[in-house]
Enzyme design. Structure first.
Site, PDB file in Angstrom:
ATOM      1  N   HIS A 256     -42.793  -0.438  -4.510  1.00 29.21           N
ATOM      2  CA  HIS A 256     -42.613   0.618  -3.517  1.00 29.21           C
ATOM      3  C   HIS A 256     -43.656   1.693  -3.741  1.00 29.21           C
ATOM      4  O   HIS A 256     -44.004   1.986  -4.886  1.00 29.21           O
ATOM      5  CB  HIS A 256     -41.207   1.233  -3.612  1.00 29.21           C
ATOM      6  CG  HIS A 256     -40.825   1.953  -2.368  1.00 29.21           C
ATOM      7  ND1 HIS A 256     -41.213   3.244  -2.126  1.00 29.21           N
ATOM      8  CD2 HIS A 256     -40.132   1.542  -1.290  1.00 29.21           C
ATOM      9  CE1 HIS A 256     -40.761   3.608  -0.944  1.00 29.21           C
ATOM     10  NE2 HIS A 256     -40.108   2.596  -0.405  1.00 29.21           N
ATOM     11  N   ASP A 307     -35.532  -4.101   0.851  1.00 29.60           N
ATOM     12  CA  ASP A 307     -35.615  -5.350   1.608  1.00 29.60           C
ATOM     13  C   ASP A 307     -35.149  -6.573   0.818  1.00 29.60           C
ATOM     14  O   ASP A 307     -34.801  -7.589   1.420  1.00 29.60           O
ATOM     15  CB  ASP A 307     -37.066  -5.590   2.059  1.00 29.60           C
ATOM     16  CG  ASP A 307     -37.452  -4.653   3.182  1.00 29.60           C
ATOM     17  OD1 ASP A 307     -36.646  -4.489   4.097  1.00 29.60           O
ATOM     18  OD2 ASP A 307     -38.556  -4.079   3.135  1.00 29.60           O
TER      19      ASP A 307
HETATM   20  N1  ACO Z   1     -45.535  -8.368  -6.031  1.00 32.59           N
HETATM   21  C1  ACO Z   1     -46.515  -8.493  -6.934  1.00 32.59           C
HETATM   22  N2  ACO Z   1     -47.352  -7.486  -7.248  1.00 32.59           N
HETATM   23  C2  ACO Z   1     -47.174  -6.328  -6.605  1.00 32.59           C
HETATM   24  C3  ACO Z   1     -46.161  -6.136  -5.661  1.00 32.59           C
HETATM   25  C4  ACO Z   1     -45.323  -7.207  -5.382  1.00 32.59           C
HETATM   26  N3  ACO Z   1     -44.357  -7.098  -4.477  1.00 32.59           N
HETATM   27  N4  ACO Z   1     -46.206  -4.863  -5.198  1.00 32.59           N
HETATM   28  C5  ACO Z   1     -47.234  -4.288  -5.849  1.00 32.59           C
HETATM   29  N5  ACO Z   1     -47.810  -5.159  -6.687  1.00 32.59           N
HETATM   30  C6  ACO Z   1     -48.957  -4.921  -7.548  1.00 32.59           C
HETATM   31  C7  ACO Z   1     -50.243  -5.015  -6.706  1.00 32.59           C
HETATM   32  O1  ACO Z   1     -50.740  -6.320  -6.662  1.00 32.59           O
HETATM   33  C8  ACO Z   1     -51.134  -4.047  -7.423  1.00 32.59           C
HETATM   34  O2  ACO Z   1     -51.595  -4.678  -8.600  1.00 32.59           O
HETATM   35  P1  ACO Z   1     -53.119  -4.454  -9.105  1.00 32.59           P
HETATM   36  O3  ACO Z   1     -53.199  -2.980  -9.407  1.00 32.59           O
HETATM   37  O4  ACO Z   1     -53.211  -5.334 -10.280  1.00 32.59           O
HETATM   38  O5  ACO Z   1     -53.990  -4.854  -7.945  1.00 32.59           O
HETATM   39  C9  ACO Z   1     -50.194  -2.937  -7.875  1.00 32.59           C
HETATM   40  O6  ACO Z   1     -48.907  -3.567  -7.998  1.00 32.59           O
HETATM   41  C10 ACO Z   1     -50.098  -1.791  -6.871  1.00 32.59           C
HETATM   42  O7  ACO Z   1     -49.776  -2.345  -5.597  1.00 32.59           O
HETATM   43  P2  ACO Z   1     -50.200  -1.728  -4.200  1.00 32.59           P
HETATM   44  O8  ACO Z   1     -50.026  -2.752  -3.152  1.00 32.59           O
HETATM   45  O9  ACO Z   1     -51.564  -1.089  -4.313  1.00 32.59           O
HETATM   46  O10 ACO Z   1     -49.154  -0.559  -4.093  1.00 32.59           O
HETATM   47  P3  ACO Z   1     -48.791   0.232  -2.775  1.00 32.59           P
HETATM   48  O11 ACO Z   1     -48.172   1.494  -3.201  1.00 32.59           O
HETATM   49  O12 ACO Z   1     -49.991   0.297  -1.867  1.00 32.59           O
HETATM   50  O13 ACO Z   1     -47.784  -0.751  -2.073  1.00 32.59           O
HETATM   51  C11 ACO Z   1     -45.944  -1.896  -1.304  1.00 32.59           C
HETATM   52  C12 ACO Z   1     -46.427  -0.609  -1.972  1.00 32.59           C
HETATM   53  C13 ACO Z   1     -46.750  -2.110   0.003  1.00 32.59           C
HETATM   54  C14 ACO Z   1     -44.472  -1.752  -0.948  1.00 32.59           C
HETATM   55  C15 ACO Z   1     -46.179  -3.077  -2.275  1.00 32.59           C
HETATM   56  O14 ACO Z   1     -45.395  -2.893  -3.434  1.00 32.59           O
HETATM   57  C16 ACO Z   1     -45.874  -4.403  -1.611  1.00 32.59           C
HETATM   58  O15 ACO Z   1     -46.739  -4.966  -0.933  1.00 32.59           O
HETATM   59  N6  ACO Z   1     -44.613  -4.946  -1.787  1.00 32.59           N
HETATM   60  C17 ACO Z   1     -44.250  -6.172  -1.140  1.00 32.59           C
HETATM   61  C18 ACO Z   1     -43.891  -5.892   0.328  1.00 32.59           C
HETATM   62  C19 ACO Z   1     -42.574  -5.183   0.463  1.00 32.59           C
HETATM   63  O16 ACO Z   1     -41.586  -5.519  -0.162  1.00 32.59           O
HETATM   64  N7  ACO Z   1     -42.568  -4.186   1.376  1.00 32.59           N
HETATM   65  C20 ACO Z   1     -41.361  -3.409   1.658  1.00 32.59           C
HETATM   66  C21 ACO Z   1     -41.479  -2.034   1.086  1.00 32.59           C
HETATM   67  S1  ACO Z   1     -40.033  -1.105   1.366  1.00 32.59           S
HETATM   68  C22 ACO Z   1     -40.030  -0.765   3.013  1.00 32.59           C
HETATM   69  O17 ACO Z   1     -41.060  -0.586   3.614  1.00 32.59           O
HETATM   70  C23 ACO Z   1     -38.796  -0.736   3.718  1.00 32.59           C
END
Ligand code: ACO
Length: 370
Positions: A256, A307
């Site tokens: 998140h 989610d």
């Molecule tokens: N699975 C595996 N790795 C992850 C995940 C995940 N679900 N989420 C984040 N990471 C990792 C990324 O790969 C990244 O790693 P790195 O630094 O080695 O490249 C690091 O954690 C940071 O991730 P970002 O995507 O840059 O973080 P951001 O704050 O931009 O994203 C987000 C948040 C979009 C929710 C992300 O965690 C994600 O894509 N989760 C999966 C999708 C999801 O569940 N979305 C629903 C969110 S809640 C809502 O909107 C209702």
């Protein structure tokens, strides 16, 4: 000028609707844990719009209004009949909500009274649109909304065509409470950006639906279920998730932007997922989810977000997978519209800047010389 990618950490507005402070989510100062245990979705929607919990007569009036507005103009239903049968459900919702404006005489009335009324109309009509879409694509006739105290009950009734059982109504109601608002999330920001140009509330909610559709936002609940179905059985979960993590793929439903120590909504959905699994006699999705959580949290330190357990909850309620994100929209309509009303109260155009990284000093070259 230096860009902040994804606007992370940028405080873009003030708001008195919901807050996330030290990992605690509140709506109008009420802890989400308190509301999830005690409030109905209608009370929460009232709270978001009016800033206070309703007394009995205020709640009765809101329920009356929701019932009064729940029917959708026949032109919009007829239009849904023309959508291709394999239309993406969020694309269908986005299009139908945009069309609602065409049949609302007060669509462009920007008075606060009219905007509040339209917020309630949207809240009442969005569940009707989703249920109608779901039935029409299966070749069934849509079912008109009935008089009900509960958005959750009416939605399930219009979807399945009979009175839903109490457990299902209570579970969906709680899910709606948990998804109702969430500070300046992507779809709410989209809604606020749109109406900050002094565009209308239908445009704001249409923008928000478009933003919610994406798998990094609301679309994640559907993606979680797709993953669980892909895995199939508990025994296969570990190898599947390990492989994804090794390939640096994201596991939907984890992580998140704001919560780094866990999403406070997830525990309620986890509990519901377990309870519904026991009631339906199918613990497969729940057990698999617990296993996945153990692996992802253990290896990456990432916790489930709202989610992750929503997926198994909605599946236990026999809701088709591609309606999960539209259901999120049913709930979040209350939050989106509360934010739109707040934006109008003290509006300023939202227009940030971009750090330019393109070429410079280019000179025009006639087309035949390129
Ligand atoms: N699975 C595996 N790795 C992850 C995940 C995940 N679900 N989420 C984040 N990471 C990792 C990324 O790969 C990244 O790693 P790195 O630094 O080695 O490249 C690091 O954690 C940071 O991730 P970002 O995507 O840059 O973080 P951001 O704050 O931009 O994203 C987000 C948040 C979009 C929710 C992300 O965690 C994600 O894509 N989760 C999966 C999708 C999801 O569940 N979305 C629903 C969110 S809640 C809502 O909107 C209702």
């Amino acid at each position: 000028m230096t860009a902040t990618k994804g606007l992370e950490g940028i405080v873009a507005t003030t708001s008195s609707i919901s807050s996330i402070i030290d990992g605690v989510l509140t709506y109008r100062g009420y802890d989400i844990d308190d509301l999830a245990e005690n409030a109905t979705f209608e009370e929460v929607a009232y709270l978001l719009w009016y800033g206070k919990l309703p007394n009995r007569s205020e709640l009765a009036q809101l329920v009356k209004d929701l019932n009064q507005y729940a029917a959708v103009p026949s032109q919009v239903i007829d239009q849904i009949r023309t959508y291709p049968k394999d239309t993406n459900s969020m694309a269908a919702l986005r299009t139908a909500v945009s069309s609602l404006a065409l049949y609302d005489e007060e669509a462009n009335d920007m008075s606060p009274e009219s905007n509040l009324r339209k917020a309630i109309k949207l809240q009442a009509q969005i569940p009707t649109i989703i249920a109608a879409f779901a039935r029409i694509r299966e070749g069934k006739e849509p079912i008109a909304p009935k008089q009900s105290d509960s958005v959750a009950e009416n939605f399930l009734y219009m979807l399945i065509g009979k009175d839903p059982d109490k457990v299902a109504i209570e579970a969906l109601d709680k899910a709606l409470v948990l998804h109702a608002d969430h500070e300046l999330n992507a779809s709410t920001f989209a809604a606020r950006v749109t109406v900050a140009t002094l565009s209308d509330i239908y445009s704001g909610v249409t923008s928000a639906i478009g933003a919610l559709k994406g798998p990094l936002h609301g679309g994640a609940n559907e993606a979680v279920m797709a993953m669980l179905e892909d895995i199939g059985t508990f025994e296969k979960a570990e190898a599947y998730v390990n492989e994804k993590l090794a390939n640096k793929e994201k596991i939907m439903g984890f992580g998140h932007r704001v919560y780094k120590n866990g999403d406070p909504r997830a525990k309620h959905l986890q509990k519901m997922s377990e309870q519904l699994g026991k009631i339906t006699g199918n613990m497969n999705w729940y057990n698999m989810s617990i296993k996945i959580e153990e692996i992802v949290t253990g290896q990456k330190g990432l916790k489930p977000n709202v989610d992750f357990y929503s997926a198994s909850v909605y599946t236990s309620l026999e809701i088709p997978r591609d309606l999960f994100t539209p259901i999120f929209a049913v709930s979040r309509t209350s939050g989106w519209t509360a934010h739109i009303l707040e934006q109008f109260e003290n509006n300023r155009l939202i227009r940030p800047r971009a750090e330019y990284t393109g070429l410079s000093n280019q000179k025009y070259v006639p087309i035949d010389n390129r």
